[in-house]
Design a protein around this motif. Structure first.
Motif, mmCIF file in Angstrom:
data_model
loop_
_atom_site.group_PDB
_atom_site.id
_atom_site.type_symbol
_atom_site.label_atom_id
_atom_site.label_comp_id
_atom_site.label_asym_id
_atom_site.label_seq_id
_atom_site.Cartn_x
_atom_site.Cartn_y
_atom_site.Cartn_z
ATOM 1 N N CYS A 1 -0.089 3.128 3.794
ATOM 2 C CA CYS A 1 0.264 2.531 5.088
ATOM 3 C C CYS A 1 1.454 1.568 4.990
ATOM 4 O O CYS A 1 2.012 1.176 6.011
ATOM 5 C CB CYS A 1 -0.939 1.813 5.695
ATOM 6 S SG CYS A 1 -1.451 0.334 4.792
ATOM 7 N N CYS B 1 -4.717 0.202 -0.127
ATOM 8 C CA CYS B 1 -5.490 -0.905 0.433
ATOM 9 C C CYS B 1 -6.882 -0.403 0.813
ATOM 10 O O CYS B 1 -7.152 0.795 0.825
ATOM 11 C CB CYS B 1 -4.768 -1.482 1.652
ATOM 12 S SG CYS B 1 -4.811 -0.424 3.108
ATOM 13 N N CYS C 1 -7.103 2.119 3.751
ATOM 14 C CA CYS C 1 -6.675 3.486 3.421
ATOM 15 C C CYS C 1 -7.704 4.161 2.512
ATOM 16 O O CYS C 1 -7.995 5.341 2.656
ATOM 17 C CB CYS C 1 -5.297 3.480 2.764
ATOM 18 S SG CYS C 1 -3.981 3.057 3.942
ATOM 19 N N CYS D 1 0.834 -1.201 0.000
ATOM 20 C CA CYS D 1 0.000 0.000 0.000
ATOM 21 C C CYS D 1 0.872 1.256 0.000
ATOM 22 O O CYS D 1 1.811 1.359 0.792
ATOM 23 C CB CYS D 1 -0.941 -0.009 1.206
ATOM 24 S SG CYS D 1 -1.945 1.476 1.313
HETATM 25 ZN ZN LIG Z 1 -3.059 1.053 3.278
#
Ligand SMILES: [Zn+2]
Length: 140
Positions: free
Chosen positions: A32, A44, A47, A29
């Motif tokens: 994150c 992801c 997020c 991601c």
């Molecule tokens: Zn993420």
């Protein structure tokens, strides 16, 4: 009014169901840094939906990526022969057309009810104003 809320709820459901579906890809991601089985535009699910706050640079990267959307209602299997690919879609398209027509009728009905309600409220307000002026004229 309950009918308006129900109609809007159904319309929102149809909009969600017919929206393009992102394909996604596994990877790390952008925001994150977690290794995830499915990223959309590099992000992801946590997020994308705001459970993890977005860092400004990740937001800029996501915005500059090529869109990965594919239209809904497109058969997933492209290796099947055209006849096999098209046949299952026809009943589905007919069903969706039927649902769309029912929804349009439902929304039309809800709009008609809302217009009748607004007209009734206007008549009631006019009547109240008339009553108030009559009371004033009678000195009450
Ligand atoms: Zn993420």
């Amino acid at each position: 009014m309950a009918v308006d809320i129900e109609a809007e709820h159904i319309a929102a459901g149809i909009r969600r169901a017919t929206a393009p579906i992102p394909i996604g890809a596994p990877g790390e991601c952008d925001n994150c840094g977690e290794d995830m089985p499915r990223l959309v535009d590099g992000l992801c699910a946590r997020c994308r939906d705001g459970r993890i706050p977005m860092r400004p640079e990740a937001m800029r990267r996501a915005a500059s990526r090529e869109p990965t959307l594919r239209p809904s209602l497109v058969p997933i299997s492209v290796s099947a022969p055209p006849a096999a690919r098209e046949a299952p879609r026809r009943p589905m398209v007919a069903l969706l057309d039927g649902i769309a027509n029912l929804l349009a009728e439902h929304i039309e009905h809800a709009e008609r009810l809302a217009a009748e309600r607004d007209a009734a409220i206007e008549r009631a307000e006019t009547a109240e104003a008339t009553l108030a002026s009559i009371k004033a004229a009678l000195g009450q």
